[in-house]
Design an enzyme around this catalytic site. Structure first.
Site, PDB file in Angstrom:
ATOM      1  N   LEU A  11       0.760  -1.114   0.068  1.00 34.95           N
ATOM      2  CA  LEU A  11       0.034  -0.003   0.350  1.00 34.95           C
ATOM      3  C   LEU A  11       0.948   1.077  -0.147  1.00 34.95           C
ATOM      4  O   LEU A  11       0.516   2.230  -0.716  1.00 34.95           O
ATOM      5  CB  LEU A  11      -0.925  -0.243   1.096  1.00 34.95           C
ATOM      6  CG  LEU A  11      -1.719   1.110   1.278  1.00 34.95           C
ATOM      7  CD1 LEU A  11      -2.813   1.441  -0.040  1.00 34.95           C
ATOM      8  CD2 LEU A  11      -2.846   1.220   2.712  1.00 34.95           C
ATOM      9  N   TYR A  60       2.661  -4.302  11.744  1.00 30.71           N
ATOM     10  CA  TYR A  60       2.884  -5.955  11.811  1.00 30.71           C
ATOM     11  C   TYR A  60       1.936  -6.655  11.222  1.00 30.71           C
ATOM     12  O   TYR A  60       0.697  -6.487  11.826  1.00 30.71           O
ATOM     13  CB  TYR A  60       3.301  -6.223  13.107  1.00 30.71           C
ATOM     14  CG  TYR A  60       3.657  -7.526  13.441  1.00 30.71           C
ATOM     15  CD1 TYR A  60       2.789  -8.758  13.227  1.00 30.71           C
ATOM     16  CD2 TYR A  60       4.936  -7.901  13.818  1.00 30.71           C
ATOM     17  CE1 TYR A  60       3.330 -10.019  13.355  1.00 30.71           C
ATOM     18  CE2 TYR A  60       5.272  -9.203  13.935  1.00 30.71           C
ATOM     19  CZ  TYR A  60       4.704 -10.295  13.927  1.00 30.71           C
ATOM     20  OH  TYR A  60       4.901 -11.700  14.002  1.00 30.71           O
ATOM     21  N   THR A  61       1.947  -7.347   9.976  1.00 33.39           N
ATOM     22  CA  THR A  61       0.987  -7.944   9.240  1.00 33.39           C
ATOM     23  C   THR A  61       0.855  -9.465   9.326  1.00 33.39           C
ATOM     24  O   THR A  61       0.284  -9.973   8.495  1.00 33.39           O
ATOM     25  CB  THR A  61       0.487  -7.369   7.940  1.00 33.39           C
ATOM     26  OG1 THR A  61       1.988  -7.496   7.357  1.00 33.39           O
ATOM     27  CG2 THR A  61       0.102  -5.923   8.139  1.00 33.39           C
ATOM     28  N   THR A 100      -8.186  -2.751   9.687  1.00 37.08           N
ATOM     29  CA  THR A 100      -8.497  -4.103   9.086  1.00 37.08           C
ATOM     30  C   THR A 100      -9.712  -4.882   9.296  1.00 37.08           C
ATOM     31  O   THR A 100     -10.197  -4.267  10.514  1.00 37.08           O
ATOM     32  CB  THR A 100      -7.298  -5.153   9.468  1.00 37.08           C
ATOM     33  OG1 THR A 100      -7.796  -6.579   9.092  1.00 37.08           O
ATOM     34  CG2 THR A 100      -7.139  -5.265  10.973  1.00 37.08           C
ATOM     35  N   TYR A 124      -3.272 -10.177  15.844  1.00 35.00           N
ATOM     36  CA  TYR A 124      -3.287  -9.219  14.771  1.00 35.00           C
ATOM     37  C   TYR A 124      -4.235  -8.176  14.917  1.00 35.00           C
ATOM     38  O   TYR A 124      -4.348  -7.021  14.811  1.00 35.00           O
ATOM     39  CB  TYR A 124      -3.184  -9.875  13.384  1.00 35.00           C
ATOM     40  CG  TYR A 124      -3.119  -8.870  12.304  1.00 35.00           C
ATOM     41  CD1 TYR A 124      -2.293  -7.704  12.282  1.00 35.00           C
ATOM     42  CD2 TYR A 124      -4.293  -8.997  11.575  1.00 35.00           C
ATOM     43  CE1 TYR A 124      -2.438  -7.047  11.150  1.00 35.00           C
ATOM     44  CE2 TYR A 124      -4.541  -7.981  10.547  1.00 35.00           C
ATOM     45  CZ  TYR A 124      -3.552  -6.859  10.250  1.00 35.00           C
ATOM     46  OH  TYR A 124      -3.797  -6.073   9.120  1.00 35.00           O
TER      47      TYR A 124
END
Length: 283
Positions: A11, A60-61, A100, A124
């Protein structure tokens, strides 16, 4: 001047490209330029640069890995985000925080509204929501933009994995009972840039239009790429993962239309253009 964190991600890469296309002065940075978990470093960097807006794409994904690395994930997604927010507050800058679909409970079959049932079922998701809370706690001039199923030319993603496996295998098992919207970063970047120069603050959902399962997405990828690989739809229970995935990742775009922003194109249209771009780069 607009500052973009996470410029080496899918992104961040496309946001910088879009700002450059618009001739808007911007600077994209990544971990090498700034450790967002270092509060003093963030404060000094942003106070010296004095951007009008920070588009915070860094995160952090690694969803499964986060279950074992909760401390690191929290440090980046919660306290790193808080550091950016506090630095923005000091210079009266706007902030766009990328969140998200994982913040929701992932149940039901209707699109989640921006104020829907928040109940993350993974480390997450939990840390991304805590990041949202930090932004709201510190700032008034913020945009929280929840996205899902992201893909872009710059980085690894589901489409690239399917293309690779589709060339190697005759068939693939892909989950069919998790439903959401694929989101092309090339299409997402313009709406973030529109927000950055506006004052329509608040919480948004931004994904490409239309819904599908991962299996339907994979089938469309094979078809568009002319790969002779059969997709076998399977329930998620047959594909165990360390972190729980949402069964329902549908997101309502009402906040986008209510505030006069333009909806993203359909995910099938986005897939067509992504594959064209990918194959053009491979030539």
């Amino acid at each position: 001047m607009i500052l973009i964190t996470g410029v080496n991600g899918q992104l961040g890469f496309d946001v910088v490209k879009e700002l450059n296309r618009r001739n808007i002065e911007c600077l994209g940075i990544d971990r090498a330029e700034l450790d967002i978990t270092d509060g003093n470093a963030v404060r000094n960097y942003i106070s010296e640069l004095k951007p009008e807006c920070v588009i915070h794409c860094a995160a952090y994904t690694a969803v499964d890995k986060a279950e074992d690395e909760e401390e690191i994930c929290t440090k980046v997604n919660v306290y790193g985000t808080e550091n950016i927010a506090r630095a923005c507050k000091e210079i009266d800058a706007k902030m766009i925080y990328i969140s998200t679909d994982y913040v929701f409970d992932g149940k039901g079959d209707t699109p989640f509204e921006v104020d829907g049932n928040i109940e993350p079922h993974s480390v997450y998701g939990k840390t991304k929501y805590e990041g949202e809370l930090k932004v709201k706690e510190v700032l008034n001039k913020y945009f929280i933009v929840r996205i899902s199923w992201v893909f872009g030319v710059n980085g690894n993603n589901f489409i690239k994995t399917m293309l690779r496996l589709g060339k190697e295998k005759e068939s693939l098992n892909v989950v069919c009972d998790q439903i959401g919207s694929p989101t092309y970063t090339f299409d997402l970047a313009p709406i973030l840039c529109d927000m950055a120069v506006s004052e329509k603050y608040g919480v948004y959902h931004a994904t490409n239009e239309g819904f599908c399962s991962w299996a339907e997405f994979a089938t469309e990828i094979m078809k568009k790429a002319n790969l002779d690989c059969k997709i076998n739809p399977i329930p998620a229970i047959e594909y165990p993962a360390q972190a729980e995935r949402p069964f329902n990742s549908r997101l309502s775009k009402k906040s986008i239309t209510d505030n006069g922003f333009v909806l993203l194109p359909s995910w099938k249209n986005a897939l067509d253009r992504f594959l064209e771009e990918l194959f053009r780069n491979c030539r």
